[in-house]
Write a protein that holds these residues in place. Structure first.
Motif, PDB file in Angstrom:
ATOM      1  N   ILE A  63      -6.924  11.810   0.469  1.00 11.90           N
ATOM      2  CA  ILE A  63      -5.792  10.902   0.594  1.00 11.90           C
ATOM      3  C   ILE A  63      -6.004   9.751  -0.378  1.00 11.90           C
ATOM      4  O   ILE A  63      -7.049   9.102  -0.365  1.00 11.90           O
ATOM      5  CB  ILE A  63      -5.691  10.373   2.041  1.00 11.90           C
ATOM      6  CG1 ILE A  63      -5.544  11.541   3.007  1.00 11.90           C
ATOM      7  CG2 ILE A  63      -4.556   9.390   2.166  1.00 11.90           C
ATOM      8  CD1 ILE A  63      -5.830  11.181   4.433  1.00 11.90           C
ATOM      9  N   VAL A 117       0.823  -1.211   0.000  1.00 16.08           N
ATOM     10  CA  VAL A 117       0.000   0.000   0.000  1.00 16.08           C
ATOM     11  C   VAL A 117       0.854   1.257   0.000  1.00 16.08           C
ATOM     12  O   VAL A 117       1.842   1.360   0.730  1.00 16.08           O
ATOM     13  CB  VAL A 117      -0.954   0.009   1.223  1.00 16.08           C
ATOM     14  CG1 VAL A 117      -1.724   1.304   1.314  1.00 16.08           C
ATOM     15  CG2 VAL A 117      -1.909  -1.159   1.150  1.00 16.08           C
ATOM     16  N   ARG A 118       0.447   2.225  -0.824  1.00 15.73           N
ATOM     17  CA  ARG A 118       1.022   3.574  -0.810  1.00 15.73           C
ATOM     18  C   ARG A 118      -0.066   4.532  -0.362  1.00 15.73           C
ATOM     19  O   ARG A 118      -1.188   4.486  -0.858  1.00 15.73           O
ATOM     20  CB  ARG A 118       1.509   3.962  -2.198  1.00 15.73           C
ATOM     21  CG  ARG A 118       2.747   3.201  -2.616  1.00 15.73           C
ATOM     22  CD  ARG A 118       3.259   3.616  -3.962  1.00 15.73           C
ATOM     23  NE  ARG A 118       3.325   5.068  -4.087  1.00 15.73           N
ATOM     24  CZ  ARG A 118       3.254   5.695  -5.245  1.00 15.73           C
ATOM     25  NH1 ARG A 118       3.099   5.024  -6.360  1.00 15.73           N
ATOM     26  NH2 ARG A 118       3.337   7.004  -5.290  1.00 15.73           N
ATOM     27  N   VAL A 119       0.274   5.421   0.550  1.00 15.62           N
ATOM     28  CA  VAL A 119      -0.673   6.414   1.073  1.00 15.62           C
ATOM     29  C   VAL A 119      -0.084   7.786   0.816  1.00 15.62           C
ATOM     30  O   VAL A 119       0.989   8.117   1.328  1.00 15.62           O
ATOM     31  CB  VAL A 119      -0.910   6.218   2.589  1.00 15.62           C
ATOM     32  CG1 VAL A 119      -1.866   7.268   3.119  1.00 15.62           C
ATOM     33  CG2 VAL A 119      -1.426   4.826   2.877  1.00 15.62           C
ATOM     34  N   GLU A 120      -0.778   8.596   0.019  1.00 23.31           N
ATOM     35  CA  GLU A 120      -0.271   9.929  -0.298  1.00 23.31           C
ATOM     36  C   GLU A 120      -1.431  10.849  -0.663  1.00 23.31           C
ATOM     37  O   GLU A 120      -2.485  10.384  -1.103  1.00 23.31           O
ATOM     38  CB  GLU A 120       0.733   9.867  -1.445  1.00 23.31           C
ATOM     39  CG  GLU A 120       0.219   9.153  -2.657  1.00 23.31           C
ATOM     40  CD  GLU A 120       1.336   8.799  -3.625  1.00 23.31           C
ATOM     41  OE1 GLU A 120       1.030   8.723  -4.818  1.00 23.31           O
ATOM     42  OE2 GLU A 120       2.470   8.611  -3.196  1.00 23.31           O
ATOM     43  N   ILE A 122      -2.082   6.604   9.103  1.00 25.46           N
ATOM     44  CA  ILE A 122      -2.290   5.357   8.360  1.00 25.46           C
ATOM     45  C   ILE A 122      -0.949   4.782   7.931  1.00 25.46           C
ATOM     46  O   ILE A 122      -0.707   3.576   8.061  1.00 25.46           O
ATOM     47  CB  ILE A 122      -3.214   5.595   7.143  1.00 25.46           C
ATOM     48  CG1 ILE A 122      -4.624   5.970   7.624  1.00 25.46           C
ATOM     49  CG2 ILE A 122      -3.284   4.364   6.258  1.00 25.46           C
ATOM     50  CD1 ILE A 122      -5.559   6.426   6.514  1.00 25.46           C
ATOM     51  N   ARG A 123      -0.034   5.634   7.447  1.00 26.44           N
ATOM     52  CA  ARG A 123       1.301   5.163   7.063  1.00 26.44           C
ATOM     53  C   ARG A 123       2.025   4.530   8.250  1.00 26.44           C
ATOM     54  O   ARG A 123       2.639   3.472   8.131  1.00 26.44           O
ATOM     55  CB  ARG A 123       2.150   6.327   6.526  1.00 26.44           C
ATOM     56  CG  ARG A 123       1.920   6.626   5.090  1.00 26.44           C
ATOM     57  CD  ARG A 123       2.966   7.620   4.575  1.00 26.44           C
ATOM     58  NE  ARG A 123       2.310   8.563   3.703  1.00 26.44           N
ATOM     59  CZ  ARG A 123       2.005   9.811   4.009  1.00 26.44           C
ATOM     60  NH1 ARG A 123       2.333  10.326   5.166  1.00 26.44           N
ATOM     61  NH2 ARG A 123       1.394  10.579   3.143  1.00 26.44           N
ATOM     62  N   SER A 157      -6.720   2.285  -6.888  1.00 30.42           N
ATOM     63  CA  SER A 157      -6.578   3.371  -5.920  1.00 30.42           C
ATOM     64  C   SER A 157      -7.953   3.768  -5.404  1.00 30.42           C
ATOM     65  O   SER A 157      -8.954   3.673  -6.117  1.00 30.42           O
ATOM     66  CB  SER A 157      -5.865   4.571  -6.539  1.00 30.42           C
ATOM     67  OG  SER A 157      -6.657   5.129  -7.551  1.00 30.42           O
ATOM     68  N   VAL A 210      -5.104   6.081  -1.461  1.00 26.73           N
ATOM     69  CA  VAL A 210      -4.539   4.811  -1.031  1.00 26.73           C
ATOM     70  C   VAL A 210      -4.489   3.933  -2.265  1.00 26.73           C
ATOM     71  O   VAL A 210      -5.524   3.684  -2.889  1.00 26.73           O
ATOM     72  CB  VAL A 210      -5.403   4.168   0.073  1.00 26.73           C
ATOM     73  CG1 VAL A 210      -4.843   2.820   0.473  1.00 26.73           C
ATOM     74  CG2 VAL A 210      -5.525   5.086   1.273  1.00 26.73           C
ATOM     75  N   ALA A 258      -3.194  10.815   7.045  1.00 30.93           N
ATOM     76  CA  ALA A 258      -2.325  10.061   6.139  1.00 30.93           C
ATOM     77  C   ALA A 258      -1.074   9.567   6.877  1.00 30.93           C
ATOM     78  O   ALA A 258      -0.670   8.406   6.715  1.00 30.93           O
ATOM     79  CB  ALA A 258      -1.940  10.919   4.939  1.00 30.93           C
TER      80      ALA A 258
END
Length: 180
Positions: free
Chosen positions: A146, A134-137, A173-174, A154, A148, A170
């Protein structure tokens, strides 16, 4: 004398047997931790529940139709149909509000998976990702939704969080994804 007053007020000198309220987690601002899972419940700020709204509408109907009935009995025949029309319009607006009053997002991190559910108007969209992919940005800036993403999909979250708090959500969550 004070002991008698304390007993009269329902106070006692012995500790209460009731469980203490949960202690807030100092690590997470938005999340609830239970066992090995972490949950985020992001909901619309709703000032009145759908059931309370139903009672308010029912009382509005009684008052409005009561007044219109009195005028109808006095000979003003058009007041009652316009009261019905008004109540139908207000009822339609209340139904729209009640349908979206429970909208929200649920994010759960458990068993190595990040599960995101977005409820909008009674329908639920669900996305599930493996934790380590997972990428969170932010979508565009720190105040935007945000994003995800993982596995070519996504999902945007944070609709029900104030824009200035989305960056903190964010980061949270990261952090949970790294530590899980």
């Amino acid at each position: 004398m004070l002991a008698a007053l304390g007993l009269a007020l329902g106070c006692s000198g012995t500790p209460s047997k009731e469980p203490l309220p949960p202690v807030p987690n100092p690590v997470f601002r938005f999340a609830t931790v239970s066992g090995q899972s972490i949950h985020w419940f992001l909901r619309r700020n709703c000032s009145i529940t759908p059931s309370q709204l139903g009672w308010a509408y029912a009382s509005l109907c009684v008052v409005s139709l009561g007044i219109a009935g009195v005028f109808w009995l006095q000979g003003a025949k058009l007041v009652l149909p316009f009261a019905w029309l008004e109540l139908a319009a207000v009822g339609l607006a209340f139904m729209f509000y009640a349908r979206h009053a429970t909208d929200g997002e649920r994010i759960a991190l458990q068993d190595g998976r990040l599960v995101i559910e977005h409820e909008h108007g009674g329908s639920v969209e669900r996305a599930e990702f493996l934790r380590h992919q997972v990428r969170v940005e932010p979508q565009a800036s720190d105040r935007s939704l945000i994003e995800v993403s993982a596995q070519g999909r996504s999902v945007c979250v944070g609709r029900y969080v104030r824009p200035e708090l989305r960056a903190a959500l964010a980061r949270e969550i990261r952090s949970a994804l790294r530590e899980a």
